[in-house]
Design an enzyme around this catalytic site. Structure first.
Site, short mmCIF file in Angstrom:
data_model
loop_
_atom_site.label_atom_id
_atom_site.label_comp_id
_atom_site.label_asym_id
_atom_site.label_seq_id
_atom_site.Cartn_x
_atom_site.Cartn_y
_atom_site.Cartn_z
CD GLU A 128 -3.08 1.34 0.60
OE1 GLU A 128 -2.92 1.21 -0.72
OE2 GLU A 128 -4.00 1.65 1.42
CB THR A 181 -3.90 7.91 -1.94
OG1 THR A 181 -5.09 7.05 -2.19
CG2 THR A 181 -3.74 7.93 -0.31
N1 HSE Z 1 -6.38 7.02 5.17
C1 HSE Z 1 -5.77 7.26 4.01
C2 HSE Z 1 -6.27 8.66 3.41
C3 HSE Z 1 -6.98 6.23 2.77
O1 HSE Z 1 -7.24 8.99 3.75
O2 HSE Z 1 -5.24 9.12 2.98
C4 HSE Z 1 -6.51 6.13 1.71
O3 HSE Z 1 -5.50 5.28 1.15
#
Ligand code: HSE
Length: 306
Positions: A128, A181
């Site tokens: 990830e 992201t």
């Molecule tokens: N918690 C992460 C974000 C989730 O909001 O950046 C997305 O990968």
């Protein structure tokens, strides 16, 4: 067993107030993967269908997660991976996480399950990180454990499983724009105002308590994000309109799914979830932006063998 086919579901991270810690698992959308043992050592990605993603092992989230697991076992064979992607990258419902989690789950099955779910989540988190630029497990944990999860810590990785109230359904609208992201994280401030922090952790605690005692009113009042949403919502066209319409249609709460552009609502009952879908549809129908809608129960199982 030399080969396995799995379904790796989409997930919703953050759940409004729980940036990087809370998540839940969906059950109507997900990727499929085939993983098989090979005489050649190492990890190779032999097929990716659905979306254009790197085939090179070290540049692919599934490849990196698989390598992280392989480092911890002594075997005289390798693995090859086929990825059939249905979850669009950059959609906000855990596309990279589904690939990273799916492959380590599948390898673990082929190896006779030497690792527990937290260890699998750790390997997946390494994958990830390739996509998002940071190690977080809030999409990975619900994919691997199912239901609602809370990532108490990433170092060491500690994951708590939370209960799902019986009548809980999610509605997702996915406007067809892409948000990376890494970019959605880059726009966030490094420091937050103390009063906002107080509000946010009061809401996280209340949401977790609400899930435990199935108190829908408490859940509803806790589904608010005063820390991240104010910055990220500008990346999502018509976010405020969609949120208002969904709340008017009876949603318990509405927020950005992960880093967006998908927007989620949690709802009491399937009928309300469909009304909220209709409300999202009415908003985006008028914008010229294409979108997908999903209504899903909360998937209690996570990744499954097909
Ligand atoms: N918690 C992460 C974000 C989730 O909001 O950046 C997305 O990968």
């Amino acid at each position: 067993m030399d080969e396995i086919k799995i379904f790796s579901p989409a997930t919703v991270a953050n759940v409004a107030c729980g940036f990087d810690v809370l998540g839940f698992c969906l059950d109507t959308v997900g990727d499929e993967m085939v993983v098989r043992k090979t005489a050649t050592k190492g990890i190779s990605i032999t097929k990716i269908e659905g979306y254009d993603l790197p085939m090179e092992t070290k540049r692919n989230v599934a490849g990196v997660a698989a390598l992280a697991l392989l480092e911890k076992v002594e075997v005289d064979f390798g693995f090859e991976i086929e990825i059939y992607k249905n979850i669009k990258p950059g959609s906000g419902v855990g596309s990279s996480s589904a690939s990273a989690s799916g492959v380590v789950f599948a390898m673990n099955e082929l190896l006779g399950r030497p690792f527990n779910k937290t260890q699998l989540s750790f390997f997946a988190m390494k994958g990830e990180a390739v996509a998002s630029g940071s190690e977080h497990a809030d999409n990975i944990a619900p994919g691997i454990f199912g239901g609602f999860t809370l990532v108490k810590s990433t170092n060491p990785l500690e994951i708590l499983e939370l209960p799902t109230p019986h009548d809980m359904y999610a509605t997702i609208v996915h406007p067809q724009i892409e948000i990376k992201t890494s970019e959605a994280r880059a726009i966030l401030p490094k420091e937050i105002v103390l009063q906002n922090a107080i509000t946010q952790w009061a809401n996280v605690g209340s949401l977790v308590h609400g899930l435990h005692i199935s108190d829908y009113d408490l859940i509803s009042s806790a589904l608010k994000d005063v820390v991240v949403e104010p910055f990220r919502k500008q990346l999502i066209p018509y976010f405020d309109n969609a949120k208002k319409a969904a709340l008017e249609a009876g949603a318990l709460g509405v927020g950005i799914s992960g880093s967006g552009p998908s927007i989620f609502s949690l709802n009491k009952g399937e009928e309300t979830a469909h009304k909220v879908a209709e409300a999202f549809k009415n908003v985006y129908d008028q914008t010229g932006i294409e979108f997908n809608l999903y209504v899903s129960r909360i998937n209690p199982n996570g990744i499954k063998i097909l």
